[in-house]
Design an enzyme around this catalytic site. Structure first.
Site, PDB file in Angstrom:
ATOM      1  N   GLU A 220     -17.884 -19.917  39.230  1.00  0.00           N
ATOM      2  CA  GLU A 220     -18.663 -18.672  39.361  1.00  0.00           C
ATOM      3  C   GLU A 220     -19.720 -18.842  40.465  1.00  0.00           C
ATOM      4  OE1 GLU A 220     -19.899 -17.080  35.530  1.00  0.00           O
ATOM      5  OE2 GLU A 220     -17.803 -16.800  34.948  1.00  0.00           O
TER       6      GLU A 220
ATOM      7  N   GLU B 234     -11.102 -18.399  32.821  1.00  0.00           N
ATOM      8  CA  GLU B 234     -11.982 -18.013  31.703  1.00  0.00           C
ATOM      9  C   GLU B 234     -11.581 -16.608  31.268  1.00  0.00           C
ATOM     10  OE1 GLU B 234     -16.238 -18.640  32.017  1.00  0.00           O
ATOM     11  OE2 GLU B 234     -15.927 -20.456  33.209  1.00  0.00           O
TER      12      GLU B 234
HETATM   13  O1  AHR Z   1     -17.819 -19.454  28.929  1.00  0.00           O
HETATM   14  C1  AHR Z   1     -19.191 -19.271  29.011  1.00  0.00           C
HETATM   15  C2  AHR Z   1     -19.682 -19.027  30.428  1.00  0.00           C
HETATM   16  O2  AHR Z   1     -19.147 -17.853  30.913  1.00  0.00           O
HETATM   17  C3  AHR Z   1     -19.273 -20.054  31.443  1.00  0.00           C
HETATM   18  O3  AHR Z   1     -20.118 -21.153  31.474  1.00  0.00           O
HETATM   19  C4  AHR Z   1     -19.398 -19.297  32.734  1.00  0.00           C
HETATM   20  O4  AHR Z   1     -18.522 -19.784  33.723  1.00  0.00           O
HETATM   21  C5  AHR Z   1     -19.107 -17.866  32.316  1.00  0.00           C
HETATM   22  O5  AHR Z   1     -20.062 -16.996  32.802  1.00  0.00           O
END
Ligand code: AHR
Length: 505
Positions: free
Chosen positions: A175, A298
């Site tokens: 991110e 994610e």
């Molecule tokens: O999964 C939780 C968080 O969500 C992670 O650390 C981040 O990459 C995302 O914003």
């Protein structure tokens, strides 16, 4: 009851379903690593070298192929050298992203690699681009993979691991548009190229570098990084979380929700297909040969934390609603397996849409775990052509498709296939009768193993009642050109059955 047809054709292969689509994500966040996975050698919780045996066994059962670590946002503040060597000498750090607690670094590179070995999965290491240096990242790669007589290889040996590990997947920045450094895509891409240059393939170890891709529907990010990175990366990532209201300020409860919130959640999760397709179009525009894959590293539901728990720990319960979310997403990933080469649900234990919840000695497998258990047969198989009739569901202004499906096969011998069908019915009111229809030259030939998960949308497993939501298994004789299965409201189903083609007779 609605009646629909699912048409499938085992002789129309589309793409291989990468096992890695069934991957998971583990971060130094809340009770994911500590308590959830790692309890230490001296714990009363049964463990092997500190890893919870119950959790490792549960993850082996669903054939976990790949595990991403150490974050997430945490990765961009993680300094790997703090997590090696004698535990009592490891340098503590503040986990600024997640609750501001002190991380003692008891779980580091050696422990993560041991965990992957115990589970039998591939490691996916997220390197620190945000607050680290190119040198630090390059040295981590050398520490893990170099086979010669370098200082770092000797240090690895001193720390108990003479042999280098095989490390394929490395993520360069997490991110980077947000918690990983608030970068512009142009700046990120230049930085990525620097990291990629110095993180080298050593001693025959071949890295598979993954660039930080877009946040949800940020198409601009993809459009900028693709021409700059297409010769330097194997894949870009995508992050998309399902938040019922779409509003980060008021996400809603994991277990207490209205019917409307349920349908909003399903609508939000279905958005991922459009997002994937739009990113793929942009990727294809810049990379017509499709050398760069898409990794959804994610995904999953994100609700308000359970009342009374640390807001920075992201601990949430998991209901049949989450099972539907998992089933729908996995069917979408299967259907795009020509371009999606990995996905990692967030996260594996005790955080967000977890497979497993733990409390001391106790463990609960969630409805999402059940779905991963029902779907794991798809891993490494071939997606085949399938289509199901449209049934709409929802309420008020929410009108969404009730059904999702995907079908894959493995060829056993000429003309004989093992086929895996996964289906979900998101309607809360209606059962749907599905006629599974083969082309005229194909026949079901034998026992169909049917697994069904259904219940009230808010049904969930607790430490007091860990088996409230359970998959029901049965066998049916499936012969001939079609067969029928009925999906109750709010259900997920998987079927494995043999299909023969005329050529076989
Ligand atoms: O999964 C939780 C968080 O969500 C992670 O650390 C981040 O990459 C995302 O914003």
């Amino acid at each position: 009851m609605k009646k629909v047809t699912l048409k499938m054709d085992v002789e129309r292969p589309k793409s291989r379903i990468a096992p890695e689509i069934y991957g998971q994500f583990s971060e130094h966040l809340g009770r994911c690593i500590y308590e959830g996975i790692y309890v230490g050698e001296d714990s009363k919780v049964p463990n092997v070298n500190g890893m919870r045996t119950d959790v490792v066994e549960a993850l082996k059962k669903i054939k976990l192929p790949v595990l991403r670590w150490p974050g997430g946002c945490f990765a961009d503040e993680y300094h790997w050298k703090d997590g090696i060597g004698p535990k009592e000498k490891r340098k503590p750090m503040v986990n600024t992203n997640w609750g501001g607690i002190v991380e003692n670094n008891a779980f580091g590179t050696h422990e993560f690699m041991e965990l992957c070995e115990q589970i039998g999965c591939e490691p996916y290491i997220a390197l620190n681009m945000g607050s680290g240096t190119v040198q630090e990242a390059a040295e981590w790669v050398e520490y893990m993979t170099y086979d010669g007589d370098s200082e770092l290889a000797r240090l690895r040996e001193q720390n108990g691991h003479k042999e280098p590990w095989k490390v394929k997947y490395i993520g360069i920045g997490n991110e980077s548009w947000g918690c990983g450094g608030s970068m512009r895509p142009e700046y990120y891409a230049d930085n990525y190229r620097k990291y990629r240059t110095f993180c080298r393939d050593l001693s025959g170890n071949e890295l598979f570098p993954i660039a930080c891709g877009p946040n949800a529907d940020d198409y601009h990010w993809t459009d900028v990084i693709m021409p700059l990175l297409k010769w330097h990366t194997k894949a870009i990532s995508l992050h998309y979380y399902t938040i019922p209201s779409g509003n980060w300020e008021h996400k809603g409860s994991a277990t207490k929700f209205t019917k409307k919130e349920y349908y909003q959640t399903i609508r939000q999760t279905l958005r991922i297909e459009e997002i994937i397709e739009k990113h793929l179009k942009i990727m294809d525009y810049h990379d017509a040969e499709q050398n760069v894959g898409l990794i959804v590293d994610e995904w999953g539901t994100w609700y308000d934390v359970e009342p009374g728990t640390n807001p920075g720990f992201l601990y949430q319960q998991n209901t049949m609603r989450d099972a539907l979310v998992a089933a729908i997403n996995l069917n979408i990933f299967n259907k795009h397996s020509d371009r999606i080469i990995m996905a990692n649900i967030a996260q594996v234990v005790n955080v967000l849409q977890a497979m497993i919840l733990t409390e001391g000695m106790k463990i609960v497998k969630t409805p999402t775990y059940e779905v991963f258990d029902m779907y794991h047969n798809h891993q490494g198989t071939t997606l085949v052509d399938s289509v199901i009739d449209m049934v709409e569901t929802g309420m008020d202004d929410i009108v969404i498709p009730a059904l999702s499906e995907s079908v894959s096969v493995t060829q056993k011998e000429t003309g004989s296939f093992l086929s895996y069908i996964t289906l979900s019915n998101a309607s809360l009111e209606e059962s749907v009768q599905v006629r599974v229809q083969l082309p005229v030259n194909q026949k079901f030939a034998g026992v169909a193993e049917i697994a069904m998960l259904s219940g009230e949308a808010d049904a969930h497993n607790t430490f007091d009642n860990p088996e409230c939501v359970q998959t029901q298994k049965r066998q049916e004789e499936w012969r001939g050109n079609n067969a029928i299965v009925t999906l109750p409201p709010c259900s997920v189903c998987s079927i494995s059955c043999r299909v023969e083609t005329d050529e076989f007779h």
